[in-house]
Structure formats: C-alpha cells, structure tokens
Write an enzyme that holds these catalytic residues in place. Structure first.
Site, PDB file in Angstrom:
ATOM      1  N   ASP A  18      45.878  -6.097  15.229  1.00 54.39           N
ATOM      2  CA  ASP A  18      46.485  -7.355  14.804  1.00 54.39           C
ATOM      3  C   ASP A  18      45.619  -8.530  15.240  1.00 54.39           C
ATOM      4  O   ASP A  18      45.201  -8.587  16.397  1.00 54.39           O
ATOM      5  CB  ASP A  18      47.874  -7.509  15.422  1.00 54.39           C
ATOM      6  CG  ASP A  18      48.870  -6.520  14.846  1.00 54.39           C
ATOM      7  OD1 ASP A  18      49.031  -6.506  13.619  1.00 54.39           O
ATOM      8  OD2 ASP A  18      49.469  -5.761  15.626  1.00 54.39           O
ATOM      9  N   GLY A 255      47.976 -11.592  26.466  1.00 56.01           N
ATOM     10  CA  GLY A 255      47.494 -10.336  25.912  1.00 56.01           C
ATOM     11  C   GLY A 255      48.506  -9.728  24.968  1.00 56.01           C
ATOM     12  O   GLY A 255      49.715  -9.901  25.123  1.00 56.01           O
ATOM     13  N   LYS A 256      48.008  -8.963  23.963  1.00 60.46           N
ATOM     14  CA  LYS A 256      48.892  -8.420  22.935  1.00 60.46           C
ATOM     15  C   LYS A 256      49.823  -7.327  23.474  1.00 60.46           C
ATOM     16  O   LYS A 256      50.867  -7.057  22.890  1.00 60.46           O
ATOM     17  CB  LYS A 256      48.054  -7.885  21.774  1.00 60.46           C
ATOM     18  CG  LYS A 256      47.422  -8.996  20.944  1.00 60.46           C
ATOM     19  CD  LYS A 256      46.789  -8.486  19.666  1.00 60.46           C
ATOM     20  CE  LYS A 256      45.454  -7.863  19.904  1.00 60.46           C
ATOM     21  NZ  LYS A 256      44.731  -7.562  18.647  1.00 60.46           N
ATOM     22  N   ARG A 257      49.462  -6.698  24.576  1.00 62.31           N
ATOM     23  CA  ARG A 257      50.316  -5.631  25.112  1.00 62.31           C
ATOM     24  C   ARG A 257      51.600  -6.181  25.722  1.00 62.31           C
ATOM     25  O   ARG A 257      52.669  -5.596  25.567  1.00 62.31           O
ATOM     26  CB  ARG A 257      49.543  -4.825  26.164  1.00 62.31           C
ATOM     27  CG  ARG A 257      48.433  -3.948  25.587  1.00 62.31           C
ATOM     28  CD  ARG A 257      47.804  -3.088  26.653  1.00 62.31           C
ATOM     29  NE  ARG A 257      46.753  -2.239  26.113  1.00 62.31           N
ATOM     30  CZ  ARG A 257      46.030  -1.394  26.848  1.00 62.31           C
ATOM     31  NH1 ARG A 257      46.232  -1.324  28.162  1.00 62.31           N
ATOM     32  NH2 ARG A 257      45.099  -0.660  26.282  1.00 62.31           N
TER      33      ARG A 257
END
Length: 489
Positions: A18, A255-257
């Site tokens: 993404d 962060g994406k996590r």
C-alpha cells in the site's frame, strides 16, 4: 520566481505494498517547488528489488496521487522525454556505469555468500567492533583466488570502495547542513544483475535532469554514498531537502504495521476528502499560509512555498485536526456535490455495486439532513439508513426502546391523530402540528415529546432532524412507523 531556474523534482516510491502517506507528503513538496519555479514534477517507480514487489502496488501509487491532485508531469503512465520511468525497464542503462566504476577502481566484485556475511556481522557484534560493515575479503582478488576461501558463491555482487576521506557533511535546503556516519562498502549491483537503489537512484536522477531531491530524514545516512557516486561519475549532485519524519501523537514512527493511517488508501476507504488530506499534509510541512487559519488551497501553498519555512524538528500526525478539516470541507460542498461524493465513496468501497437512480435520489434528499453532522463520507449512509429500510424491516434499537417514557403511548396516539389529516406534508407544517398537539396541548416538554417520534421514525435514539426526516420519509411511511411502535408498546 524569475531568479530561480525551473526545477525538476521527482518522487520515487517502490511498489512494495500500500502506498505510504509519506509518498504523498514528499510529492506535495516536489510538486509545489516544481510549480513555484515553472518546472516539472516526475514520478519514477523504483522496482529493482524484485523480491519485495506487490502486484497492483504501482497502480495504487498512480491512483492515490491522482486522487490527491498530485499528478506528475512525467511518469510511467504519462510518459515523457526521459523514459522509461520504471527502473526494471532501464536495466541496460545502469550496466555501463558499473563497468566504469570497476575500471576506475571505485568498485570491486564480491563473491561472499549470505551465510558468510551473516557470520561476519555476528562476529563483529559479539566483539563490539568499533568499525562494522563488510570486511573487504574479496577486495583485490580474482574469482579464482576468492574461490579458494570459505563462503564463496560464483555469481558476484559489485560493491563501492568507500575511501577514508568520504564526504560526511553536506548542505541541505531545510536544515542548512547535515552530517552522516561513514558508510561501508555498499552493494551497487546485485548478483541477479539488478542495480541496488543507491546506484539506480543516482544514475536516474542525473539522466532525468533532476535538480532537487526531496526525501525523508531516514535517507540522511545514505547521502554520502550518493555524493560519492555523483563525484566518481563526474556529475554535479542535485540539491537535497531532507524532510522531517511524520510521527504519531505519541511521537512513535508512523508505520503501516501499527498505524493504518500510514497507508494512503486508508484515507479514501474511510471517507476523507482529498482536498482535506492535502490541506492537512500542507500543515504538517509548513505553518498556515494565513496566520490563524488552517484552511488553504494548493495554489496558496505553492505561492507561499519556501524551504526555509519547513520545520526540521518533525511533524505530528494528529487525526483530530484532519477530522476537523474534513468536516469543514464537507460542509463547504453543496448538497448536490456532497451527494455525488458520497455515491462515489459507496461505489469505491463496494457498498453499492451500482448507483441505482432511486437510491441516489433518496440519498440526495437525505444528505442535507446530515451534512452538518458529518466528519467522513462513510458516515452518511449509516446516518440515513432508516430512509432505505422498508417500514416492516425497521428495527427499534434496544437502547432507544429502553429510554421511552410511560407517556410514550399517549404521545404517539396524539401525534398520529395530529398528522393523519395534515394537508401540507412539509417539515414546517409537521413541526407546527406536533408542537401544538404535544407541547402546547399535552404540556410535554419538547425533548420528551419528540423522543418517541424520533425512535419510531429512525429506530434510534439519535437521528437527523426529526421533522425534515419525516418530510423526506413521506406521510405514509412516517405514519406506518409511528403506528408500528405504538402497537408494540
């Protein structure tokens, strides 16, 4: 800016998942400076790390930047005079520069296996070595000589030979001057023939005429390698602008996590307007164009843009500020425009397969009832769901039924009688009739008088404005719902 030559800027994300909101953040600065100077903004896809590629990611990068209004002048989709703009299609471009660096003695081949490199790093860590990085076992050796030593693989990589006097300080448009630690002998060509990021980015920036490189502060440590490559290849480096990192309100890295809002697609899925998100990103980078007023347009941002205005200390991603901005932009739309945005969101989110005309018209009638209360486009349909529910299928929420007073049956009876023969079914006439009957006639306070009606019409304790909702719902449905709730008491 007559004294500033036209700039060529670029944003160069990797299609590994993404798109990150940081990509849009960098693209905002790139586009602003290119437009401010009458130059060009370039999108380049850096896909040399084939093991991390995610199908569809490159297309998402194009789509999300276009959604935000950050469309490039040159890109894989648009084309341009410096193409191709996808690094995997430029492999033949990089090889001559690798050979040049090898011939000049600025690079060398390395045949070490990944297992040997892992052991080397572990030994350095265990010994708490002051100098870490590649130990140059392969430097100066032929393949035949290296093969006699442990940890050999036949397909070599190519590494930079970092000199002792590598430049570690450099000018930066945002911070003035920055410094970085001494790099180790970076791999610039992998065993599969693909260049690493460090070589490809330098070659492409030069060949594409990039004058300004905007990137996050996490790339500061890589800058000495890039400056050396420019120097060795005889090229002037572009000007550098290392933007501050975007952090959550608790100062953790975005962060994406851990932070779903790190993904650009998340904002569209949630129902944010692109102009609100773009405005928000502007405020992350620079103070408001108009002091005391956070609302600004892209044209205003471009006209006021200056590198010295960017705070290098860092930006905090405050979703409450974004929500406020989104609500502001929603309220600034006409009801027609907002309805179109909501329909587009419902189709994009897969909630409506196709925008059936009858449902769109129902939504168009209902949107004015909730516009002032919306923060996200995704909230519109849930708030108006009672308009799209058959009378027989309307469910009265447990909390709404529980708060009904013992006067509710009498209130509903009186309301049904007052409305049954009402000649003018408009919200003004509905309100006048109900106030005369319930408030003046029965002596019930408005909040208590209208609560049962709200529950009957919407099934909930909280709903859009009652009288306007009844007008949109219509006489027959409104009376059917009032009678249904009364029968259940």
């Amino acid at each position: 800016m007559p004294d500033t030559p036209p700039a060529r800027t670029r944003v160069a994300p990797s299609p590994t998942g993404d798109p990150h909101v940081g990509t849009a953040y960098q693209a905002l600065f790139d586009l602003a400076w290119a437009r401010r100077t009458g130059g060009q903004f370039v999108l380049r896809i850096e896909d040399t790390d084939q093991s991390r590629l995610v199908p569809g990611s490159a297309e998402q990068i194009h789509e999300t930047l276009a959604w935000l209004g950050l469309s490039p002048d040159e890109s894989p989709e648009v084309g341009g005079p410096y193409g191709p703009y996808r690094q995997s299609e430029r492999l033949d471009t990089y090889r001559p520069y690798v050979e040049q660096l090898l011939e000049q003695g600025h690079a060398y081949r390395c045949w070490c296996t990944s297992e040997r490199l892992a052991r080397m790093r572990a030994d350095q860590e265990a010994a708490k070595a002051e100098v870490t990085g590649y130990d140059r076992l392969c430097l100066g050796k032929t393949a035949e000589e290296r093969e006699q030593l442990p940890g050999f693989q036949p397909d070599p990589v190519v590494r930079m030979l970092i000199p002792d006097d590598a430049p570690l300080t450099f000018p930066d448009l945002i911070s003035g001057e920055l410094s970085a630690p001494r790099p180790d002998d970076q791999v610039i060509l992998k065993a599969d023939g693909f260049p690493t990021y460090h070589l490809a980015v330098v070659v492409d920036d030069h060949l594409m005429g990039i004058t300004h490189v905007v990137r996050g502060q996490e790339w500061i440590s890589s800058t000495p390698k890039h400056l050396l490559l420019h120097q060795w290849l005889g090229w002037d480096p572009p000007q550098l602008a290392h933007t501050p990192l975007i952090r959550n309100t608790d100062r953790s890295k975005l962060g994406k996590r851990k932070s779903p809002w790190a993904k650009l697609t998340w904002f569209r899925d949630q129902g944010y307007l692109p102009e609100a998100l773009l405005n928000f990103l502007m405020l992350l980078g620079m103070p408001p164009v108009h002091e005391g007023d956070d609302v600004q347009t892209m044209d205003e941002f471009i006209a006021a843009f200056d590198w010295s205005k960017i705070n290098p200390a860092g930006a905090v991603f405050d979703l409450k500020k974004l929500d406020w901005l989104n609500g502001h932009y929603i309220r600034s739309l006409t009801a027609e425009e907002l309805t179109d945005r909501v329909v587009a969101h419902l189709v994009s989110a897969g909630e409506w397969a196709t925008p059936e005309p009858a449902r769109v018209e129902g939504l168009r009638a209902g949107v004015p009832l909730v516009q002032e209360r919306l923060t996200l486009l995704s909230e519109a349909l849930p708030k108006l769901q009672f308009l799209f529910t058959d009378d027989a299928d309307l469910v009265i929420a447990d909390d709404a039924r529980a708060q009904l007073s013992e006067d509710a049956p009498a209130i509903l009876d009186a309301a049904i009688t007052a409305l049954d023969e009402l000649p003018d079914w408009t919200h003004d006439a509905i309100e006048a009739a109900l106030r005369a009957t319930l408030v003046d006639g029965l002596g019930v306070k408005p909040k208590l008088a209208f609560g049962p009606l709200r529950t009957a019409v919407s099934g909930s304790r909280v709903s859009p404005p009652l009288f306007e909702s009844m007008e949109v719902l219509g006489r027959d449905s409104s009376l059917t719902r009032l009678r249904s709730l009364r029968a259940s008491l």
